[in-house]
Design a protein around this motif. Sequence first.
Motif, PDB file in Angstrom:
ATOM      1  N   GLN A  64       0.736  -1.115  -0.043  1.00  0.00           N
ATOM      2  CA  GLN A  64       0.281  -0.021   0.053  1.00  0.00           C
ATOM      3  C   GLN A  64       0.735   1.161   0.019  1.00  0.00           C
ATOM      4  OE1 GLN A  64      -2.795   0.146   3.256  1.00  0.00           O
ATOM      5  NE2 GLN A  64      -4.117   1.914   2.441  1.00  0.00           N
ATOM      6  N   MET A  65       0.286   2.187  -0.781  1.00  0.00           N
ATOM      7  CA  MET A  65       1.240   3.579  -0.594  1.00  0.00           C
ATOM      8  C   MET A  65       0.166   4.494  -0.374  1.00  0.00           C
ATOM      9  SD  MET A  65       3.409   5.079  -3.741  1.00  0.00           S
ATOM     10  CE  MET A  65       3.666   3.492  -4.505  1.00  0.00           C
ATOM     11  N   GLY A  66       0.499   5.561   0.494  1.00  0.00           N
ATOM     12  CA  GLY A  66      -0.304   6.656   0.997  1.00  0.00           C
ATOM     13  C   GLY A  66       0.037   7.435   1.884  1.00  0.00           C
ATOM     14  N   SER A  67      -0.463   8.231   2.486  1.00  0.00           N
ATOM     15  CA  SER A  67       0.083   9.189   3.570  1.00  0.00           C
ATOM     16  C   SER A  67      -0.234   8.520   4.717  1.00  0.00           C
ATOM     17  CB  SER A  67      -1.094  10.400   3.700  1.00  0.00           C
ATOM     18  OG  SER A  67      -2.195   9.838   4.102  1.00  0.00           O
ATOM     19  N   PRO A  68       0.593   8.931   5.898  1.00  0.00           N
ATOM     20  CA  PRO A  68       0.714   8.145   7.209  1.00  0.00           C
ATOM     21  C   PRO A  68      -0.688   7.875   7.653  1.00  0.00           C
ATOM     22  CG  PRO A  68       2.220   9.654   7.200  1.00  0.00           C
ATOM     23  CD  PRO A  68       1.605  10.066   5.895  1.00  0.00           C
ATOM     24  N   VAL A  69      -1.700   8.938   7.603  1.00  0.00           N
ATOM     25  CA  VAL A  69      -3.221   8.712   7.772  1.00  0.00           C
ATOM     26  C   VAL A  69      -3.752   7.876   7.066  1.00  0.00           C
ATOM     27  CG1 VAL A  69      -5.363   9.725   8.430  1.00  0.00           C
ATOM     28  CG2 VAL A  69      -3.249  11.091   8.897  1.00  0.00           C
ATOM     29  N   GLU A  70      -3.740   7.550   5.979  1.00  0.00           N
ATOM     30  CA  GLU A  70      -4.449   6.624   5.092  1.00  0.00           C
ATOM     31  C   GLU A  70      -3.966   5.280   5.461  1.00  0.00           C
ATOM     32  OE1 GLU A  70      -4.880   9.432   1.206  1.00  0.00           O
ATOM     33  OE2 GLU A  70      -3.373   7.935   1.050  1.00  0.00           O
ATOM     34  N   ILE A  71      -2.743   5.084   5.690  1.00  0.00           N
ATOM     35  CA  ILE A  71      -2.000   3.862   5.716  1.00  0.00           C
ATOM     36  C   ILE A  71      -2.325   3.339   7.264  1.00  0.00           C
ATOM     37  CG2 ILE A  71       0.049   2.845   6.200  1.00  0.00           C
ATOM     38  CD1 ILE A  71       0.442   3.242   3.536  1.00  0.00           C
ATOM     39  N   TYR A  72      -2.590   4.312   8.247  1.00  0.00           N
ATOM     40  CA  TYR A  72      -3.019   3.803   9.505  1.00  0.00           C
ATOM     41  C   TYR A  72      -4.321   3.551   9.823  1.00  0.00           C
ATOM     42  CZ  TYR A  72      -3.006   3.182  14.631  1.00  0.00           C
ATOM     43  OH  TYR A  72      -3.182   3.089  16.063  1.00  0.00           O
TER      44      TYR A  72
END
Lengths: 382, 256
Positions: A215-223
């Motif tokens: 997965q690739m994304g902002s820290p918020v998206e990932i978490y």
Amino acid sequence: MAALLEIQSVTKRYDNLAAVDNVSLELEAGEVFSLLGPSGCGKTTLLRMIAGFETPDSGRILLNGKDITALPPNKRTINTVFQNYALFPHMTVFENVAFGLRMQKKAKPEISIEVDAMLDLMELSDHASKKPNQLSGGQKQRVAIARALVNKPKLLLLDEPLAALDLKLRQRMLIELDAIHDEVGITFLYVTHDQSEAMSLSDRIAVMNHGKFEQMGSPVEIYEAPINSFVAAFIGDTNFLNGKVTAMPNDEFCTVRVPSLGDLLVWKDKDVRVGEELNLSIRPEKLRIARKKPEKPDLLNCIQAVVEDVVYLGSLTKYRLKSGEYTLIVEQQHGHYLLDEKPITWEEIVWVYWHSEDGYMLQSYQQDDESLMALSEDMPDE
Amino acid sequence: MRNRPNIPGFIAITVLVFFYLPIFYLVMQSFNEARFGGPWRGFSLQWYALLFDRPEVWRAVRNTLIVALSSTAISTVLGTLAAWCLHHYRSRLQQSHYVLVYAPLVFPDLLMGISLLLLFINLGYPLGLGTVILAHITFCISYVAFVVLGRLQDFDYNLIEASQDLGAGWATIIYRVLLPVMGPGILAGALLALTLSIDDFIITFFVSGPTSATLPLYVFGMMKQGSPTIINALCTLFMLATFSIVIWGQRYLYRR
């Protein structure tokens, strides 16, 4: 705007095992991007290919639109901060930092000015004439960063730069790294296996496993919105629940029957149909526990559970609860531990509740991924 | 505490006496006026004076220096390269390379000497300084290789990648990074090779020609002719030179 660095379907194999498997990535100028994954996931191999120490078996790497795939490391305008610093032991701090500029054949006075300015920025001016073995770990780290940054690279690669430091120093260096990035504005590509480092520093994160991006994304998206059980379990702890959709009370929510827990209300993160199997991830801090059943259970899921273990961590307490076939992990702060509130303790029967928006639907689930979580470490079986 | 017998101190002194009493005796005898050593007859420099009158001694010294310096120089280069290969490549070829480099360390000198002699005779190569140098190179390579290999285990290969990363080509890396960092290790190997070469008797005995006697061979010959007092003087001077080299070497290595 064109991307600063483009990685186009790059693959690298060692003995038929793909260390990096058809990976593509674009980095924007000025961003901090983290490659996050367990050891052996291929993140370091990818970094080494960008630095030029390894050549991809297939695929291309472009810097500012120019193909650098076959360029040796000394011809790339990319610099690296190595995991164990790799400072030249026979040179002073000044000579270490000046090395790159000397290779560029710059004039001596110019080198001197630039190195002094960099040492000043890194607060190393007092140590300029020391040898690396006279420095502390944090100072060595700063020399390594200074030595790379002084060349004004287009891209700075950081290979687990904080792994050798202790916790407090690591936290301080993280803040410093962030400040340095604000100061110089160079693109950082940061490789780490430590999720908290990646989360606190990055604009974007790619979670890597078995040579691929999960997965690739902002820290918020990932978490908050992990795509699968690997990402959910690797980035912090979580609770996995498996069930079947039984009803659609409205457009936003659906009811999921989880065997041995009952019917739960779940926010629809994706299109689901009645009868579909679902895997949910709920973060331990989203769960709450109390002795009394909460009063307004409209959008709350409430289930009863038995406390199996309590781990007091200071800022919060971790509870391990048993409910039906599930073991649930809850992280919660206490109100007034030493005053009137009687803390929840072993073998009590409690209510666990969470807002129905806080459960997240995973796109795929693998049971093995549960072993990635830290809970097995600080909550040993009795 | 105070009255406890100082056992480590006692052992240390015993060992030092054991090592250095014979040497001290030799130095003392070199200044003894007595013709055949033995009891002290008074201080004299006559043996040193005699020593300087003997041109064959100085030819032997010259031979030894030529052999030692050239075999050290060549074996240091070859041994360092061998160590680099052994450290960096892990193929089957390198495994046999390792065994072959290791073997001369355990071969008896006698065997080395005879085999080299047979080889030179079969090749029809005239015995002389050239054969002595070749023979010394063969065993010095192994010692240099193993000393340098030991240092290479501590060498951080990332330093080379870091230099490349900062824009250095191979010539610069070798000159600015590899040699300075490895310098003390290579020097230690070279010093070991030098002392071994100066010291060697058995192998040299087999492969030297009539005019290429080195100092150990010459001293051995003089012993048979019965002029030990000159040998005492020679050995004292020799020891002085060796100590100077060792002390200089130690200071250089520790400065790093």
